[in-house]
Design a protein around this motif. Sequence first.
Motif, PDB file in Angstrom:
ATOM      1  N   UNK A  88       0.809  -1.300   0.055  1.00 30.28           N
ATOM      2  CA  UNK A  88      -0.018   0.224  -0.010  1.00 30.28           C
ATOM      3  C   UNK A  88       1.047   1.156  -0.111  1.00 30.28           C
ATOM      4  N   UNK A  89       0.371   2.736  -0.153  1.00 31.87           N
ATOM      5  CA  UNK A  89       1.286   3.652  -0.505  1.00 31.87           C
ATOM      6  C   UNK A  89       2.746   3.432  -1.155  1.00 31.87           C
ATOM      7  N   UNK A  90       2.697   2.513  -2.117  1.00 31.60           N
ATOM      8  CA  UNK A  90       3.310   2.781  -2.780  1.00 31.60           C
ATOM      9  C   UNK A  90       3.892   4.630  -3.399  1.00 31.60           C
ATOM     10  N   UNK A  91       4.661   5.371  -3.767  1.00 24.96           N
ATOM     11  CA  UNK A  91       5.010   6.497  -4.241  1.00 24.96           C
ATOM     12  C   UNK A  91       5.514   6.041  -5.559  1.00 24.96           C
ATOM     13  N   UNK A  92       6.568   7.140  -6.522  1.00 29.24           N
ATOM     14  CA  UNK A  92       6.905   7.236  -7.081  1.00 29.24           C
ATOM     15  C   UNK A  92       6.466   7.166  -8.189  1.00 29.24           C
ATOM     16  N   UNK A  93       7.523   5.746  -9.216  1.00 31.72           N
ATOM     17  CA  UNK A  93       6.266   5.538 -10.471  1.00 31.72           C
ATOM     18  C   UNK A  93       6.986   4.623 -11.040  1.00 31.72           C
ATOM     19  N   UNK A  94       6.909   3.320 -10.337  1.00 31.80           N
ATOM     20  CA  UNK A  94       7.703   2.209 -10.820  1.00 31.80           C
ATOM     21  C   UNK A  94       6.798   1.227 -10.090  1.00 31.80           C
ATOM     22  N   UNK A  95       7.639   0.349 -10.313  1.00 32.99           N
ATOM     23  CA  UNK A  95       6.645  -1.316 -10.266  1.00 32.99           C
ATOM     24  C   UNK A  95       7.440  -2.462  -9.801  1.00 32.99           C
ATOM     25  N   UNK A  96       7.036  -2.790  -8.689  1.00 34.49           N
ATOM     26  CA  UNK A  96       7.642  -3.741  -7.461  1.00 34.49           C
ATOM     27  C   UNK A  96       7.990  -5.114  -8.584  1.00 34.49           C
ATOM     28  N   UNK A  97       8.675  -5.859  -8.765  1.00 34.47           N
ATOM     29  CA  UNK A  97       9.199  -6.593  -9.423  1.00 34.47           C
ATOM     30  C   UNK A  97       9.778  -7.649  -8.742  1.00 34.47           C
ATOM     31  N   UNK A  98      10.024  -7.616  -7.708  1.00 33.93           N
ATOM     32  CA  UNK A  98      10.961  -8.950  -6.719  1.00 33.93           C
ATOM     33  C   UNK A  98      10.188  -8.063  -4.888  1.00 33.93           C
TER      34      UNK A  98
END
Length: 304
Positions: free
Chosen positions: A189-199
């Motif tokens: 939740x609340x992932x800032x920035x502009x990226x994906x979590x890949x691992x």
Amino acid sequence: MDNRDVHFCHRATAVVALLLLHLVVVVVAAAHSSDWCPPQHSTVSLLPTDAHLTGGACGLGAAPMELKIAAVTADLFRDGHACGACYQLRCRDRSLCGEDGVKVVVADLLKQPEQETNRTAGRSLQFRVTKDAFAAMAKQGVSADQLTSLHAVQVDFRRIPCEYKKGRSLAVRVEEASKNPTHLAIRFLYQGGQTDIAAVEIAQANATPSPSSSYSSWIYMTRREGAPGVWTTSRAPAGPLRLRVVVTAGSGGKWLRSDGEVLPADWKPGEVYDTGMRVTDVALRSCSLSCGIQGSDRGEEELR
């Protein structure tokens, strides 16, 4: 005018031409760097009045509702990688819509009939939003009812960094199916920035460091089949746990690691825990990150 004067004039003209060409390139590059995705058939339409997106396919719950929410078609949803991603939408009819448009966060997959999916595959990217989000695109002097009466409009869109109130750090919610200590499933939740979590990996927070690693044993988590955004493992160690993730913008990525424990030894299903990590990275080419438009192979330069 002698030959030297003529030659000088020709050179001056050539220099001016080159400078003008350079200016054009700079202007075009600046326009491209704004990251509005290339023109295509993309629309935003109204969700049914009885639709409830709280949770949705992404299972985000009420946590990210500081932002207006949206459902998106499969190309944008990207098998769940887009859960929690933020977009800015502005309709193309400037007589109705303002320049800033509206900002939304992806919370659900917009399911389409198979025949419609086949007909629009590769050509149509669709957002569906609540009435208040749709109305927020209206320019000053245009009533919300005037815009929402259209039900659907063509839009430009771009992926933007998510910004939450109070400068929230990335958080994890432990899913109800988890069982302390062995089976752990989490959502971010609340992932800032502009990226994906890949691992995603976890380790005991009090583990003894080894010569080759900060911690003796990092355990890899996998995405749960059929549950976008859920990371799970059946080998979670006992005790307080640390966490590290890879954030990526396509071909480039980097590790982020929590400074201390994220989950206490007595972590419980349904609880939300602060990771203490801030995701602030921005993708240089957000269209390739958003919907599969071909990007570059410049590795780490994909993040800034």
